[in-house]
Design a protein around this motif. Structure first.
Motif, PDB file in Angstrom:
ATOM      1  N   ASN B  22      34.497  45.262  49.247  1.00 45.47           N
ATOM      2  CA  ASN B  22      35.270  45.419  47.890  1.00 45.47           C
ATOM      3  C   ASN B  22      36.771  45.564  48.394  1.00 45.47           C
ATOM      4  O   ASN B  22      37.656  45.247  47.527  1.00 45.47           O
ATOM      5  CB  ASN B  22      34.989  46.483  47.221  1.00 45.47           C
ATOM      6  N   ALA B  23      37.120  45.911  49.671  1.00 47.85           N
ATOM      7  CA  ALA B  23      38.482  46.016  49.987  1.00 47.85           C
ATOM      8  C   ALA B  23      39.110  44.890  50.096  1.00 47.85           C
ATOM      9  O   ALA B  23      40.345  44.782  50.126  1.00 47.85           O
ATOM     10  CB  ALA B  23      38.239  46.778  51.382  1.00 47.85           C
ATOM     11  N   ARG B  24      38.499  43.914  50.065  1.00 50.77           N
ATOM     12  CA  ARG B  24      39.027  42.675  50.279  1.00 50.77           C
ATOM     13  C   ARG B  24      39.475  41.895  48.932  1.00 50.77           C
ATOM     14  O   ARG B  24      40.328  40.962  48.605  1.00 50.77           O
ATOM     15  CB  ARG B  24      38.247  41.182  51.134  1.00 50.77           C
ATOM     16  N   ARG B  25      39.137  42.451  47.924  1.00 46.70           N
ATOM     17  CA  ARG B  25      39.162  42.016  46.509  1.00 46.70           C
ATOM     18  C   ARG B  25      40.360  42.796  46.062  1.00 46.70           C
ATOM     19  O   ARG B  25      40.650  43.866  46.227  1.00 46.70           O
ATOM     20  CB  ARG B  25      38.053  42.329  45.798  1.00 46.70           C
ATOM     21  N   PRO B  26      41.242  41.850  45.259  1.00 49.28           N
ATOM     22  CA  PRO B  26      42.469  42.364  44.583  1.00 49.28           C
ATOM     23  C   PRO B  26      42.376  43.586  43.688  1.00 49.28           C
ATOM     24  O   PRO B  26      41.522  43.351  43.018  1.00 49.28           O
ATOM     25  CB  PRO B  26      43.097  41.236  44.121  1.00 49.28           C
ATOM     26  N   ARG B  27      43.179  44.520  43.879  1.00 45.80           N
ATOM     27  CA  ARG B  27      42.844  45.570  42.848  1.00 45.80           C
ATOM     28  C   ARG B  27      44.365  45.728  41.970  1.00 45.80           C
ATOM     29  O   ARG B  27      45.243  44.980  42.264  1.00 45.80           O
ATOM     30  CB  ARG B  27      42.760  46.937  43.673  1.00 45.80           C
ATOM     31  N   ALA B  28      44.544  46.594  40.939  1.00 51.76           N
ATOM     32  CA  ALA B  28      45.374  46.746  40.199  1.00 51.76           C
ATOM     33  C   ALA B  28      46.780  47.129  40.922  1.00 51.76           C
ATOM     34  O   ALA B  28      48.133  46.471  40.882  1.00 51.76           O
ATOM     35  CB  ALA B  28      45.070  47.721  39.107  1.00 51.76           C
ATOM     36  N   ALA B 136      47.417  39.606  36.005  1.00 51.97           N
ATOM     37  CA  ALA B 136      45.994  40.220  36.109  1.00 51.97           C
ATOM     38  C   ALA B 136      44.996  39.039  36.025  1.00 51.97           C
ATOM     39  O   ALA B 136      44.194  39.016  36.562  1.00 51.97           O
ATOM     40  CB  ALA B 136      45.942  41.425  35.093  1.00 51.97           C
ATOM     41  N   ALA B 137      45.295  38.355  34.901  1.00 52.62           N
ATOM     42  CA  ALA B 137      44.163  37.210  34.511  1.00 52.62           C
ATOM     43  C   ALA B 137      44.303  36.190  35.624  1.00 52.62           C
ATOM     44  O   ALA B 137      43.098  35.677  36.017  1.00 52.62           O
ATOM     45  CB  ALA B 137      44.639  36.666  33.211  1.00 52.62           C
ATOM     46  N   LYS B 138      45.457  35.936  36.127  1.00 53.29           N
ATOM     47  CA  LYS B 138      45.480  34.948  37.216  1.00 53.29           C
ATOM     48  C   LYS B 138      44.938  35.370  38.417  1.00 53.29           C
ATOM     49  O   LYS B 138      44.067  34.601  39.176  1.00 53.29           O
ATOM     50  CB  LYS B 138      46.952  34.585  37.587  1.00 53.29           C
ATOM     51  N   ALA B 139      45.027  36.605  38.917  1.00 54.28           N
ATOM     52  CA  ALA B 139      44.233  37.114  40.150  1.00 54.28           C
ATOM     53  C   ALA B 139      42.990  37.368  39.791  1.00 54.28           C
ATOM     54  O   ALA B 139      42.394  37.315  41.029  1.00 54.28           O
ATOM     55  CB  ALA B 139      45.107  38.502  40.123  1.00 54.28           C
ATOM     56  N   ALA B 140      42.454  37.474  38.720  1.00 51.11           N
ATOM     57  CA  ALA B 140      41.140  37.778  38.402  1.00 51.11           C
ATOM     58  C   ALA B 140      40.206  36.517  38.651  1.00 51.11           C
ATOM     59  O   ALA B 140      39.096  36.173  38.962  1.00 51.11           O
ATOM     60  CB  ALA B 140      40.718  38.218  36.958  1.00 51.11           C
ATOM     61  N   LEU B 141      40.988  35.369  38.166  1.00 50.56           N
ATOM     62  CA  LEU B 141      40.474  33.940  38.284  1.00 50.56           C
ATOM     63  C   LEU B 141      40.546  33.470  39.604  1.00 50.56           C
ATOM     64  O   LEU B 141      39.560  32.717  40.007  1.00 50.56           O
ATOM     65  CB  LEU B 141      41.212  32.883  37.172  1.00 50.56           C
ATOM     66  N   ASP B 142      41.652  33.835  40.337  1.00 48.49           N
ATOM     67  CA  ASP B 142      41.670  33.439  41.674  1.00 48.49           C
ATOM     68  C   ASP B 142      42.186  34.398  42.511  1.00 48.49           C
ATOM     69  O   ASP B 142      43.362  34.683  42.897  1.00 48.49           O
ATOM     70  CB  ASP B 142      42.710  32.108  41.862  1.00 48.49           C
ATOM     71  N   PRO B 143      41.245  35.236  43.002  1.00 49.21           N
ATOM     72  CA  PRO B 143      41.365  36.299  43.868  1.00 49.21           C
ATOM     73  C   PRO B 143      42.204  36.159  45.184  1.00 49.21           C
ATOM     74  O   PRO B 143      43.305  37.133  45.525  1.00 49.21           O
ATOM     75  CB  PRO B 143      40.053  36.984  44.367  1.00 49.21           C
ATOM     76  N   GLY B 144      42.398  35.002  45.462  1.00 49.56           N
ATOM     77  CA  GLY B 144      43.150  34.588  46.903  1.00 49.56           C
ATOM     78  C   GLY B 144      44.581  34.545  46.628  1.00 49.56           C
ATOM     79  O   GLY B 144      45.404  34.515  47.543  1.00 49.56           O
ATOM     80  N   SER B 145      44.913  34.435  45.453  1.00 47.75           N
ATOM     81  CA  SER B 145      46.526  34.303  44.789  1.00 47.75           C
ATOM     82  C   SER B 145      47.164  35.586  44.938  1.00 47.75           C
ATOM     83  O   SER B 145      48.249  35.601  45.039  1.00 47.75           O
ATOM     84  CB  SER B 145      46.456  33.583  43.413  1.00 47.75           C
ATOM     85  N   ALA B 146      46.301  36.686  44.833  1.00 50.42           N
ATOM     86  CA  ALA B 146      46.891  37.970  44.627  1.00 50.42           C
ATOM     87  C   ALA B 146      47.568  38.554  46.151  1.00 50.42           C
ATOM     88  O   ALA B 146      48.391  39.655  45.996  1.00 50.42           O
ATOM     89  CB  ALA B 146      45.703  38.944  44.090  1.00 50.42           C
ATOM     90  N   ARG B 147      47.166  38.094  47.121  1.00 53.58           N
ATOM     91  CA  ARG B 147      47.495  38.737  48.221  1.00 53.58           C
ATOM     92  C   ARG B 147      48.357  37.677  49.394  1.00 53.58           C
ATOM     93  O   ARG B 147      47.883  36.569  49.326  1.00 53.58           O
ATOM     94  CB  ARG B 147      46.112  39.120  49.181  1.00 53.58           C
TER      95      ARG B 147
END
Lengths: 54, 147
Positions: B22-28, B136-147
């Motif tokens: 879970n550490a690799r998944r984007p968070r708030a 938030a919606a963008k990062a939820a749909l594409d987790p790779g875009s958040a980091r």
């Protein structure tokens, strides 16, 4: 004495009475949720089934 | 022995690193905008509004000297009378969320409740950033875009 009827909101998950929605802070939220249910839903509260941790 | 489980949440709430899948998944806290404008309680709304809009924002977080969140000015509050003090215009004590909260959960709640922005804070209320619904919606749909 205030005889005006009061409108009450209830949490959409646990039916607890709430003054306003704990997520959006609105008093007319159609999906109102209480603080406890919000916190549990987003993982800000971890429920402890046993106080001694097992 | 007392198992202080809340210690783990406090660790994550402070934005400290975690391990595991879970550490690799984007968070708030990863997605929240750290450059959100801030204001003080005793400023005038007109001055703050000009400053906020000049920086391309339509929201501002009200903080004290320790950067503890006291209130929030969204577009609706920023549109009030320019002569009001911030403490008269702001939305006081807004709901805040910890940095470790899953971005999927935040996105779903923000869409369901039609909330355009939510402050992200540490456990002791210090501002981490402002989470925007679109981000938030963008990062939820594409987790790779958040980091």
């Amino acid at each position: 004495m205030n005889d005006e009827p009061t409108t009450s909101m209830r949490c959409s998950r646990c039916d607890e009475e709430v003054d306003c929605c704990s997520f959006c802070d609105e008093t007319d939220c159609p999906n109102a949720i209480c603080y406890r249910c919000t916190s549990v839903a987003v993982g800000q509260i971890v429920l402890h089934p046993q106080p001694h941790g097992g | 022995m007392y198992d202080y489980v809340d210690g783990n949440l406090d660790w994550m709430a402070a934005g400290l690193p975690t391990e595991g899948t879970n550490a690799r998944r984007p968070r708030a806290g990863d997605v929240a905008r750290k450059d959100v404008p801030v204001s003080r309680l005793d400023e005038r709304l007109g001055i703050v509004r000009d400053r906020v809009r000049a920086s391309g924002w339509d929201a501002c977080v009200v903080v004290n000297d320790e950067r503890v969140v006291l209130g929030l000015l969204r577009a609706k509050e920023l549109g009030k009378d320019a002569e009001l003090r911030i403490d008269q215009a702001m939305r006081p004590g807004p709901s805040t969320f910890r940095p470790f909260v899953s971005i999927e959960d935040m996105a779903a709640f923000m869409v369901e409740h039609d909330v355009e922005s939510s402050p992200v804070t540490t456990s002791d209320g210090r501002l981490v950033g402002l989470l925007l619904r679109n981000d938030a919606a963008k990062a939820a749909l594409d987790p790779g875009s958040a980091r």
